[in-house]
Design a protein around this motif. Sequence first.
Motif, PDB file in Angstrom:
ATOM      1  N   THR A 152      -2.017 -11.461   1.500  1.00 33.99           N
ATOM      2  CA  THR A 152      -1.574 -10.737   2.261  1.00 33.99           C
ATOM      3  C   THR A 152      -1.469  -9.347   1.995  1.00 33.99           C
ATOM      4  O   THR A 152      -0.951  -8.539   2.746  1.00 33.99           O
ATOM      5  N   SER A 153      -1.326  -8.958   0.474  1.00 33.72           N
ATOM      6  CA  SER A 153      -1.436  -7.963  -0.173  1.00 33.72           C
ATOM      7  C   SER A 153      -2.114  -7.617  -1.309  1.00 33.72           C
ATOM      8  O   SER A 153      -2.627  -8.952  -1.938  1.00 33.72           O
ATOM      9  N   VAL A 154      -2.616  -6.489  -1.276  1.00 35.36           N
ATOM     10  CA  VAL A 154      -3.605  -6.411  -2.573  1.00 35.36           C
ATOM     11  C   VAL A 154      -2.451  -5.514  -3.783  1.00 35.36           C
ATOM     12  O   VAL A 154      -2.418  -6.078  -5.153  1.00 35.36           O
ATOM     13  N   GLY A 155      -2.092  -4.345  -3.394  1.00 35.24           N
ATOM     14  CA  GLY A 155      -1.070  -3.941  -4.345  1.00 35.24           C
ATOM     15  C   GLY A 155      -1.557  -3.469  -5.670  1.00 35.24           C
ATOM     16  O   GLY A 155      -2.867  -3.028  -5.641  1.00 35.24           O
ATOM     17  N   ASN A 156      -1.115  -3.726  -6.659  1.00 38.83           N
ATOM     18  CA  ASN A 156      -1.633  -3.556  -8.061  1.00 38.83           C
ATOM     19  C   ASN A 156      -2.416  -4.878  -8.792  1.00 38.83           C
ATOM     20  O   ASN A 156      -2.731  -4.722  -9.957  1.00 38.83           O
ATOM     21  N   SER A 315      -7.025   0.771   7.639  1.00 34.28           N
ATOM     22  CA  SER A 315      -7.121   0.337   6.199  1.00 34.28           C
ATOM     23  C   SER A 315      -5.731   0.576   5.606  1.00 34.28           C
ATOM     24  O   SER A 315      -4.864   1.468   5.935  1.00 34.28           O
ATOM     25  N   ALA A 316      -5.306  -0.546   4.850  1.00 36.61           N
ATOM     26  CA  ALA A 316      -3.926  -0.826   4.095  1.00 36.61           C
ATOM     27  C   ALA A 316      -4.190  -1.449   3.123  1.00 36.61           C
ATOM     28  O   ALA A 316      -5.255  -1.791   2.568  1.00 36.61           O
ATOM     29  N   THR A 317      -2.925  -1.348   2.148  1.00 37.19           N
ATOM     30  CA  THR A 317      -2.877  -2.330   0.910  1.00 37.19           C
ATOM     31  C   THR A 317      -2.235  -3.673   1.364  1.00 37.19           C
ATOM     32  O   THR A 317      -2.271  -4.614   0.453  1.00 37.19           O
ATOM     33  N   ALA A 318      -1.268  -3.510   2.407  1.00 35.75           N
ATOM     34  CA  ALA A 318      -0.453  -5.034   2.451  1.00 35.75           C
ATOM     35  C   ALA A 318      -0.221  -4.919   3.999  1.00 35.75           C
ATOM     36  O   ALA A 318      -0.286  -4.043   4.930  1.00 35.75           O
ATOM     37  N   LEU A 319       0.135  -6.054   4.465  1.00 35.36           N
ATOM     38  CA  LEU A 319       0.753  -6.514   5.891  1.00 35.36           C
ATOM     39  C   LEU A 319       2.329  -6.318   5.797  1.00 35.36           C
ATOM     40  O   LEU A 319       2.807  -6.848   4.493  1.00 35.36           O
ATOM     41  N   GLU A 338     -12.129  -8.053  11.533  1.00 39.68           N
ATOM     42  CA  GLU A 338     -13.191  -7.217  11.781  1.00 39.68           C
ATOM     43  C   GLU A 338     -12.632  -5.706  11.668  1.00 39.68           C
ATOM     44  O   GLU A 338     -13.478  -4.682  11.843  1.00 39.68           O
ATOM     45  N   ARG A 339     -11.315  -5.332  11.916  1.00 41.00           N
ATOM     46  CA  ARG A 339     -10.876  -4.183  12.201  1.00 41.00           C
ATOM     47  C   ARG A 339     -10.000  -3.797  10.840  1.00 41.00           C
ATOM     48  O   ARG A 339      -9.437  -2.562  11.184  1.00 41.00           O
ATOM     49  N   ILE A 340      -9.568  -4.581  10.060  1.00 37.89           N
ATOM     50  CA  ILE A 340      -8.465  -4.232   9.032  1.00 37.89           C
ATOM     51  C   ILE A 340      -9.437  -4.402   7.579  1.00 37.89           C
ATOM     52  O   ILE A 340      -9.965  -5.485   7.383  1.00 37.89           O
ATOM     53  N   VAL A 341      -9.078  -3.416   6.768  1.00 33.44           N
ATOM     54  CA  VAL A 341      -9.406  -3.604   5.525  1.00 33.44           C
ATOM     55  C   VAL A 341      -8.324  -3.317   4.525  1.00 33.44           C
ATOM     56  O   VAL A 341      -7.359  -2.282   4.779  1.00 33.44           O
ATOM     57  N   LEU A 342      -8.302  -4.429   3.662  1.00 34.05           N
ATOM     58  CA  LEU A 342      -7.001  -4.232   2.674  1.00 34.05           C
ATOM     59  C   LEU A 342      -7.340  -3.941   1.119  1.00 34.05           C
ATOM     60  O   LEU A 342      -8.407  -4.576   0.580  1.00 34.05           O
ATOM     61  N   ARG A 343      -6.933  -2.821   0.590  1.00 32.87           N
ATOM     62  CA  ARG A 343      -7.527  -2.231  -0.670  1.00 32.87           C
ATOM     63  C   ARG A 343      -6.264  -2.302  -1.705  1.00 32.87           C
ATOM     64  O   ARG A 343      -5.128  -2.417  -1.355  1.00 32.87           O
ATOM     65  N   PRO A 344      -6.800  -2.281  -2.964  1.00 30.58           N
ATOM     66  CA  PRO A 344      -5.525  -1.728  -3.967  1.00 30.58           C
ATOM     67  C   PRO A 344      -4.948  -0.659  -3.577  1.00 30.58           C
ATOM     68  O   PRO A 344      -5.563   0.308  -3.232  1.00 30.58           O
ATOM     69  N   GLN A 345      -3.916  -0.613  -4.089  1.00 32.42           N
ATOM     70  CA  GLN A 345      -3.181   0.633  -3.860  1.00 32.42           C
ATOM     71  C   GLN A 345      -3.399   1.947  -4.359  1.00 32.42           C
ATOM     72  O   GLN A 345      -3.127   2.977  -3.947  1.00 32.42           O
ATOM     73  N   GLU A 346      -3.950   1.755  -5.579  1.00 32.28           N
ATOM     74  CA  GLU A 346      -4.529   2.928  -6.115  1.00 32.28           C
ATOM     75  C   GLU A 346      -5.810   3.588  -5.449  1.00 32.28           C
ATOM     76  O   GLU A 346      -6.253   4.587  -5.637  1.00 32.28           O
TER      77      GLU A 346
END
Length: 506
Positions: A152-156, A315-319, A338-346
Amino acid sequence: MMLSDHRVQNSQLRGRLMSAEAAAALIPSGANVGMSGFTGAGYPKAVPQALAARIERAADAGEPFRIGLWTGASTAPELDGALARVHGVQMRLPYQSDPTSRKQINAGEMEYTDIHLSHVAQYVWFGFLGKLDVAVIEVAGVLPDGRLIPSTSVGNNKTWLDQADKIILEVNSLQSLGLAGMHDIYYGTELPPRRVPIPLTRVSDRIGEPYLHCDLSKVIAVVETRQPDRNSVYAEPDANSRAIAAHLIEFFQQEIKLGRLTSDLLPLQSGVGNVANAVLAGLNEGPFEHLTAYTEVLQDGMLAMLQSGKLARASATALSLSPAAAELFEREIDFFSERIVLRPQEISNHPEVIRRLGLIAMNSMIEADIYGNVNSTHVMGSSIMNGIGGSGDFARNAYMSIFMTPSTAKGGAISCIVPMVSHVDHTEHDVQIIVTEQGLADLRGLSPKERARVVIERCAHPDYRPALLDYFERARQGGGGQHTPHLLDEALAWHSRYLREGRMLP
């Protein structure tokens, strides 16, 4: 069928399944450990607690055992809290919100490095922070070819997996496999001078791939868990938060009339907390349509906006969801994926992308001074609260930089608008809009003296407004420099008085 047959599909890694206690025994004292987790989402649950128990036993035996703890941002009691309670953390970075950690940092018992969240990954790649010995990463599953389904998070996590000498995976079967495909892990970053522009021009763009990679030879342990994230607490907006939201919505409407915004605004970035959720709730009820968000944390407010259709993409890096919102997310995960993208925080916090997309950045603060400098990290100048997080990444680079706070704290004993902030995180050069329940100060294009009058008149609480005006007028007549007038003998007197007497006003 065994749980591992479902979640750990790679035969090589199935051979490294072990208990949390056995995995924790593989982490040496003095190691720098990069753990997953961002605002209570996607953090390892079992290994940190087993490591804390090991550290406690070592302390009882007279063998000090401490680690350097690196994360994406704040985590939860099972990680930060457990390790802090046994005094197991020598150095913490880049952001924390744990009360035990905070107490130890402010007592000088734990070192803490507060870093812009967009800087952490590149600092590790540059070698600025030293060697990363071990990564402990929660994932939702492992595919047959060894690719990892992020949690549920990507972060680092991408950087931890790439840079760590050894890796421990926690495979959490309570995390939905519906998360698969929601992530966008970009592997195109390079070190200077080989860097190229990040090819992201819209909130919905996908520029990477859905899974994390790691060198399987570095994986020393796989631990199966089934534990929930620490959900955030959602409180209904109070009168102050609703007033702040109303001021902002009125401001946005005025910006549309002036032609500086359109009815779909620009991508929204929102910090965490009840004021932020109140603003999002106000936007959900407001006149704006087809909104987007490019932020670091997706809270209840944005989930509600996605559900209502006001928010088209996020778009976010975490919930960071309350229990009720987390249940909704799980139940409707196909809709949200379909509506949310989770990316690395960088990437979520990258200055280049923030500037290109033209964000409206809305963040909270502890205090602002009459010239627009903002303190978002320290209480009374010396005691850390949480850290700067991503607010600096967004404030410096956004199309519109907004900071929000109630005008007073501690039942009115503290004014959040002061003559001079006791600690500066965001200088007046990066702050465009200040909002309290009293009103909104638009500081764009104003000189320092013009800023002071607007901040005092529109944002200060009536109980403090006369004292602020008195300070400002006497500073103007004090014979010093007249560009940014200050009375240096009095500039921090309000803070000193509070520490002595428990109130800022005489």
